[in-house]
Every structure is written in C-alpha cells, then in structure tokens.
Motif scaffolding. Structure first.
Motif, PDB file in Angstrom:
ATOM      1  N   PRO A  52     -32.957   6.265  36.846  1.00  0.00           N
ATOM      2  CA  PRO A  52     -34.172   5.592  36.305  1.00  0.00           C
ATOM      3  C   PRO A  52     -34.534   4.043  36.685  1.00  0.00           C
ATOM      4  N   SER A  53     -35.931   3.842  37.155  1.00  0.00           N
ATOM      5  CA  SER A  53     -36.249   2.721  37.574  1.00  0.00           C
ATOM      6  C   SER A  53     -35.851   1.560  36.806  1.00  0.00           C
ATOM      7  N   GLY A  54     -35.274   0.382  37.223  1.00  0.00           N
ATOM      8  CA  GLY A  54     -34.918  -0.720  36.365  1.00  0.00           C
ATOM      9  C   GLY A  54     -33.584  -0.589  35.585  1.00  0.00           C
ATOM     10  N   GLY A  56     -30.876  -1.169  37.156  1.00  0.00           N
ATOM     11  CA  GLY A  56     -29.928  -2.002  37.943  1.00  0.00           C
ATOM     12  C   GLY A  56     -29.139  -1.570  39.056  1.00  0.00           C
ATOM     13  N   LYS A  57     -29.731  -0.445  39.858  1.00  0.00           N
ATOM     14  CA  LYS A  57     -29.473  -0.216  41.194  1.00  0.00           C
ATOM     15  C   LYS A  57     -29.338  -1.250  42.270  1.00  0.00           C
ATOM     16  N   SER A  58     -30.290  -1.978  42.319  1.00  0.00           N
ATOM     17  CA  SER A  58     -30.318  -2.979  43.237  1.00  0.00           C
ATOM     18  C   SER A  58     -29.454  -4.151  43.097  1.00  0.00           C
ATOM     19  N   THR A  59     -29.429  -4.271  41.750  1.00  0.00           N
ATOM     20  CA  THR A  59     -28.482  -5.289  41.079  1.00  0.00           C
ATOM     21  C   THR A  59     -27.264  -4.988  41.412  1.00  0.00           C
ATOM     22  N   LEU A  60     -26.753  -3.841  41.608  1.00  0.00           N
ATOM     23  CA  LEU A  60     -25.403  -3.657  41.839  1.00  0.00           C
ATOM     24  C   LEU A  60     -25.160  -3.477  43.245  1.00  0.00           C
ATOM     25  N   PHE A  93     -32.760  -3.782  52.833  1.00  0.00           N
ATOM     26  CA  PHE A  93     -33.434  -4.203  51.510  1.00  0.00           C
ATOM     27  C   PHE A  93     -34.360  -3.356  51.097  1.00  0.00           C
ATOM     28  N   GLN A  94     -34.858  -3.166  50.027  1.00  0.00           N
ATOM     29  CA  GLN A  94     -35.752  -2.378  49.483  1.00  0.00           C
ATOM     30  C   GLN A  94     -37.202  -2.437  49.983  1.00  0.00           C
ATOM     31  N   ASP A  95     -37.647  -3.463  50.422  1.00  0.00           N
ATOM     32  CA  ASP A  95     -38.773  -3.705  51.403  1.00  0.00           C
ATOM     33  C   ASP A  95     -38.378  -4.004  52.852  1.00  0.00           C
TER      34      ASP A  95
HETATM   35  N1  LIG Z   1     -32.925 -12.287  39.474  1.00  0.00           N
HETATM   36  C1  LIG Z   1     -32.980 -11.629  38.269  1.00  0.00           C
HETATM   37  N2  LIG Z   1     -33.468 -12.360  37.159  1.00  0.00           N
HETATM   38  C2  LIG Z   1     -33.738 -11.613  35.977  1.00  0.00           C
HETATM   39  N3  LIG Z   1     -33.683 -10.422  35.718  1.00  0.00           N
HETATM   40  C3  LIG Z   1     -33.579  -9.576  36.722  1.00  0.00           C
HETATM   41  C4  LIG Z   1     -33.123 -10.235  38.281  1.00  0.00           C
HETATM   42  N4  LIG Z   1     -33.194  -9.257  38.971  1.00  0.00           N
HETATM   43  C5  LIG Z   1     -33.045  -7.879  38.332  1.00  0.00           C
HETATM   44  N5  LIG Z   1     -33.387  -8.207  37.078  1.00  0.00           N
HETATM   45  C6  LIG Z   1     -33.778  -7.283  35.965  1.00  0.00           C
HETATM   46  O1  LIG Z   1     -32.582  -6.172  36.103  1.00  0.00           O
HETATM   47  C7  LIG Z   1     -33.081  -5.245  35.760  1.00  0.00           C
HETATM   48  C8  LIG Z   1     -32.371  -4.091  37.050  1.00  0.00           C
HETATM   49  O2  LIG Z   1     -33.205  -4.618  37.914  1.00  0.00           O
HETATM   50  P1  LIG Z   1     -32.938  -3.853  39.372  1.00  0.00           P
HETATM   51  O3  LIG Z   1     -33.827  -4.268  40.429  1.00  0.00           O
HETATM   52  O4  LIG Z   1     -31.474  -3.647  39.769  1.00  0.00           O
HETATM   53  O5  LIG Z   1     -33.435  -2.324  39.141  1.00  0.00           O
HETATM   54  P2  LIG Z   1     -33.302  -1.001  40.101  1.00  0.00           P
HETATM   55  O6  LIG Z   1     -32.399   0.045  39.323  1.00  0.00           O
HETATM   56  O7  LIG Z   1     -33.221  -1.426  41.506  1.00  0.00           O
HETATM   57  O8  LIG Z   1     -34.954  -0.421  39.719  1.00  0.00           O
HETATM   58  P3  LIG Z   1     -35.839   0.210  41.062  1.00  0.00           P
HETATM   59  O9  LIG Z   1     -35.541   1.562  41.047  1.00  0.00           O
HETATM   60  O10 LIG Z   1     -37.237   0.267  40.379  1.00  0.00           O
HETATM   61  O11 LIG Z   1     -35.762  -0.515  42.102  1.00  0.00           O
HETATM   62  C9  LIG Z   1     -34.427  -5.171  35.651  1.00  0.00           C
HETATM   63  O12 LIG Z   1     -34.746  -5.156  34.205  1.00  0.00           O
HETATM   64  C10 LIG Z   1     -34.922  -6.389  36.222  1.00  0.00           C
HETATM   65  O13 LIG Z   1     -35.952  -7.123  35.205  1.00  0.00           O
END
Ligand SMILES: Nc1ncnc2c1ncn2[C@@H]1O[C@H](COP(=O)(O)OP(=O)(O)OP(=O)(O)O)[C@@H](O)[C@H]1O
Ligand SMILES: [Mg+2]
Lengths: 265, 262
Positions: A52-54, A56-60, A93-95
């Motif tokens: 699901p969105s948010g 933490g995939k991008s964070t990973l 990157f995502q964009d």
């Molecule tokens: N630099 C940051 N500072 C604070 N919170 C962050 C930061 N980067 C990400 N987050 C938080 O970490 C969580 C996961 O973000 P992330 O971008 O990894 O999600 P995602 O799985 O990639 O979502 P999506 O599918 O929408 O791209 C979100 O709740 C976001 O608000």
C-alpha cells in the motif's frame, strides 16, 4: 561496448548481493516507517516490492542506496555497508527527475560525464540507450517538450547507461500506458540478460511484478513489514507470451489476493 | 490583431498622457520654468546634446563598473555562502547591515576614503546593486531540487561537479532576477553617486551633477531633459539584462516556455 564483456559478467558478476537484517527506520521522533525488516537478494536476483501507498517502499530503496541511514539493523550491499554514491548502484526515481536545462541526450549522458568517460564512448552509449527506450529522435529535445512517459523513458536510459550492478527502481513505469510498459518490461529483461544486475523494483502493478521478478515481496503498512513472499518460478529469458499462460495468470491471482489482505479496509 | 494591440495600447496611453500634459499647462497657465512642454524639453535636449551625451557617458561608465562589480562579487559571495552555513551565518548579518545603511550616509564616507569622482561613484553604485544580487543568488543556490541533488550523489559527483552542473544552472533564474533588479538600480546608484560625489570638467559632469548645474542656472527644460536621459540609461541596463536572460533561459525555463507548452 559492454556487449563483449556481457558473457563474462554472466559467469563472474551477475550483480551485487544485498542483505538487510532487522532493519528499522524512523524519521526524527516520528513513528517507525519500517520495522524489523530482513531480506536477502542473491546476486542477479530480481526482487519486486509491492504494498500500500506510504508503507515505506521508497524509503527502503533509499536505505539500500545509502541515501539515508537505517535507525536500526544492518544493511550490506556487495558485502559492505551501503555508501551514498557507490560505483555500480543506480536509482531510478519515482518522478523522472531530469535536469530541465539539459537536452535529452545530455541528460542521459550526465552519469557517464560525471564519472569521466571519454566523449566518443559516451555519445555512442547515449545513442544506444535512446534507441533502446525508443526515443532516438528525441535526443535534441528538452524535457519540457516530452510527455510524462517519454520523460520516464529518458530516466531509464540514463540509469542503464552506466551498466549498473544493482538497480533500484521506484515505480519507473507507473506513468506509462500498458503497451509501452509491457514493451519496456521486456526490454528491461533483455538488457539484464546481456548486462546482469541485481534489481529491487517497486511497483503497484501485480502483472509487472510477476512478469519481471524472481521474487515478490508483499509489504504491509504502519510499520512497513514483510507480509508475504511469493517465488516466481518462471525461467529467464521470459517471452511476452508468458503473460497468456495459465501458470502466469494463477500467480497474478495469488499475488493480488496477498495484496488485498494487506490493504487497509 | 494581437500584435497590433501590443503596440496600440501603450501608444494610446502615451498620447493620452501628452494631451493631459498640454491641457493642464494651458488650463492653469503653468509657466515653462515650472513645467515645460515635452516639445521644449526635446528642444533643450537637442541644444544641450553635447553636454548630455558626455554626462550620460560619465554616469553610464560609473553605473556599469559598479553593476559589474556588484554582480561578480555578489555571485561569488553567494556561492561561498551557499556552501558553508558557517560562512553564511558569519557574513549575512553584516551584508544586511550594509544594506540597511542609507547610501546618502555612505557616500560622504566613500568621498572621504576615495576622493571625489569615479571611484566613489562606483562604490555607491556597488552598494546599491549588491544586495539584490546576493539575496536572490544565494536563494537560487539553495533551491536546487532535492531529487536532483540525490541524483548527483548517486552519480558520485564531486563537489565541484555538483556546483558546475547542478547548482549554477539551477541558480541561473534567481541570479538573473537579482541582476535585473540591480540593473534598474545601477543608473540610479550612479546618478546618486555623482549627485553626492560627482566632479566636473569644463562644466560637464555626470547626470546627477548636471541636474544640480541646470537647476542653479534655472535651465528648467534642460533639467527635465536630464531626467529623460537618465530614463534612457535605465532602459539600456534593463534591456541588456533582459537580453542576457533571454539568451540563457529561453530554451528551457518556464518563464519562456510557459506560453509555448500548450
Ligand atoms: N524524509 C522524510 N521525513 C519524514 N517522513 C518521511 C520522509 N520520507 C518518507 N517519510 C514517511 O515515510 C513513510 C513512507 O514513505 P515512502 O515514500 O517510503 O512510501 P512509499 O511506500 O514509497 O509510498 P508510495 O507508494 O506512495 O510511493 C510515509 O509515511 C512518509 O510520510
Ligand atoms: Mg514511493
């Protein structure tokens, strides 16, 4: 240029090994975005992350790229701690993230120029990469003259130009129509046959995940954890017709089911 | 049609203003030593053409030198401040202090240090042009997209490569904006400069100096003519910077491509 070494790479260097052990990440005093995350990818493995969105995939991906440090646990990339800007690791990157003042060719050329490749080899490589993503005629355009999908393809060409050993892809084909996406999926696998690399691929498309990967990781949100791992048994190279086989469709159903169970109601 | 209205509207406004000017003068019987007609101003400008051309050259030289110095020093200082928070913290309060101090107060100090004439005029112009360049350019260096910065990290770019291929191009629109403001201020700075520190040769000095001279001689139409000359000098500066803006940004920046995008 790299074609000649391709065969050797296949034997000696299929890509970087990646290992995450008990990794946690929180931003400041916020809640844990990722918790107790353990995962190992073998050299040359293609791992898709879906969730699901948010969650933490991008964070990973940013953790693996070394762009942000983990709050807990250990990450190793090719046997060493991830280092921001390490040779052979590239992030899509995502964009599209193109530089608006550089023409398409100059954008693709950027990583090669920054690492100091000679101009002649650079230009040849740029041409090959633009052919690969189907944009040979757009070399002289500026990013603002391209559609969103075309911009993403330029971004892919830019990443592939360095022949990465580990490629981290953050929803690279999300903005593309299905036909273009299918074609680019096939191209990505074809490139990997020649120049193998380990891949982490974030996507929201189950079909894409099944077609590309060795393994699909389904993530749950708040905090991001592994909910399910699904092995994809199909061997490479994969033919486009694979998408029409019952085994493929069955795996799509299985993945969709797993994904539905982690989506918040 | 669109092309025509682009010229017709400002032209119409101009004619209207002239009509009001002549009308007011006739209606209230305003004498020419208080408000000359545009015709008289032009005639005076023609009569004084040698003096005015000489004075615009003197002022233009001071304005250009001060402007170039402010743009160059401003750019470099912004670059330095953008890359070291400590340096920014050290310099910025004093740059602000200098900006807060009125130039009329600084001018006599410059005269004291540099003597009457060109150096003092350049210094006054520099002081007036410097801040907009520094404020805008510093902002520009710090405004590069985070995604771009990460791309450069992933590409293992050196510090210098990041500056050369990312920070400077990304700061260009801001730098040029600062330069545009400085361009409008440079002639004003130089005129203020020769008003306060100007010198003369055979009765001819910069525009600011001539203003005083004409006023004391009660050559009122000629006084108005110096205003017109100053205005032309200003347009020259703004035109120059606009040209540079166009040359550097027309291919990629939103300020030029916005209208072409659809
Ligand atoms: N630099 C940051 N500072 C604070 N919170 C962050 C930061 N980067 C990400 N987050 C938080 O970490 C969580 C996961 O973000 P992330 O971008 O990894 O999600 P995602 O799985 O990639 O979502 P999506 O599918 O929408 O791209 C979100 O709740 C976001 O608000
Ligand atoms: Mg994301």
């Amino acid at each position: 240029m790299r074609g000649k070494e391709g065969f050797n790479n296949l034997i000696m260097d299929p890509g970087l090994h990646v290992r995450l052990a008990g990794v946690g990440k929180r931003f400041g005093a916020g809640p844990g975005v990722i918790e107790e995350f353990s995962l190992a990818a073998a050299p040359g493995e293609f791992v898709s992350l879906i969730g699901p969105s948010g969650c933490g995939k991008s964070t990973l991906l940013r953790l693996i790229a070394g762009l942000t440090p983990p709050s807990a646990g250990e990450i190793s990339v090719g046997g060493a701690a991830p280092l921001a800007g390490r040779e052979g690791v590239f992030l899509i990157f995502q964009d599209a993230n193109l530089l608006p003042w550089r023409r398409v060719a100059a954008n693709v050329e950027l990583p090669l120029m920054l690492r100091g490749d000679p101009a002649g080899a650079r230009h040849e490589r740029v041409r090959a990469m633009l052919d690969l993503v189907g944009l040979p005629h757009a070399a002289g355009h500026y990013p603002w003259q391209l559609s969103g999908g075309m911009r993403m393809r330029v971004s892919i060409a830019r990443a592939l130009s360095v022949a990465p050993r580990l490629l981290l892809l953050d929803e690279p084909f999300g903005a593309l129509d299905e036909m273009t996406r299918d074609r680019l999926n096939e191209d990505l696998l074809a490139i990997r046959e020649r120049d193998p690399f380990t891949a982490f691929f974030v996507t929201h498309s189950v079909m894409e995940a099944v077609f590309l990967s060795n393994r699909i990781i389904v993530l749950s949100a708040n905090p991001g954890r592994i909910a399910r791992e699904i092995a994809v048994p199909f061997s490479y190279p994969r033919r486009p017709e694979l998408r029409e086989t019952p085994e493929f469709l069955a795996l799509i159903a299985e993945t969709s089911h797993a994904l539905r169970s982690v989506l918040p109601r | 049609m669109k092309r025509a209205t682009r010229w017709l509207f400002p032209l119409g406004t101009g004619i209207l203003l002239l009509a009001v000017w002549y009308g007011a003068k006739r209606l209230w019987q305003i004498p020419s030593f208080v408000l000359p007609t545009p015709g008289e101003i032009l005639a005076a400008a023609w009569q004084e053409r040698r003096t005015l051309v000489a004075s615009v050259l003197i002022t233009g030289r001071g304005a250009l030198l001060g402007f170039v110095a402010a743009v160059g020093v401003g750019f470099l200082l912004s670059l330095v401040m953008a890359f070291s928070l400590r340096l920014k913290q050290s310099f910025y309060p004093y740059i602000l202090m200098l900006q807060m101090t009125p130039v009329v107060i600084l001018a006599p100090i410059f005269v004291l240090w540099l003597g009457q004439g060109l150096p003092a005029i350049v210094a006054v112009t520099f002081m007036i042009c410097f801040f907009p360049v520094v404020a805008n350019t510093t902002m520009g260096f710090l405004s590069a997209d985070r995604g771009w910065a990460e791309l450069f990290v992933v590409c293992r770019a050196t510090r210098w490569q990041e500056i050369r291929y990312l920070r400077i191009p990304a700061a260009m629109p801001y730098f040029l904006t600062g330069m545009k403001i400085a361009g409008t201020l440079a002639p004003i700075g130089a005129i203020t400069g020769d008003f306060l520190a100007g010198t003369q040769e055979n009765g001819v000095g910069g525009i600011g100096f001539m203003t005083i001279a004409y006023f004391s001689q009660l050559k009122i139409p000629a006084l108005f003519a110096t205003g017109v000359t100053a205005c032309l000098l200003g347009f020259l500066f703004v035109g120059g910077v606009s040209l540079l803006h166009w040359v550097l940004l027309r291919r990629w920046h939103d300020s030029f491509i916005g209208s072409r995008r659809n």
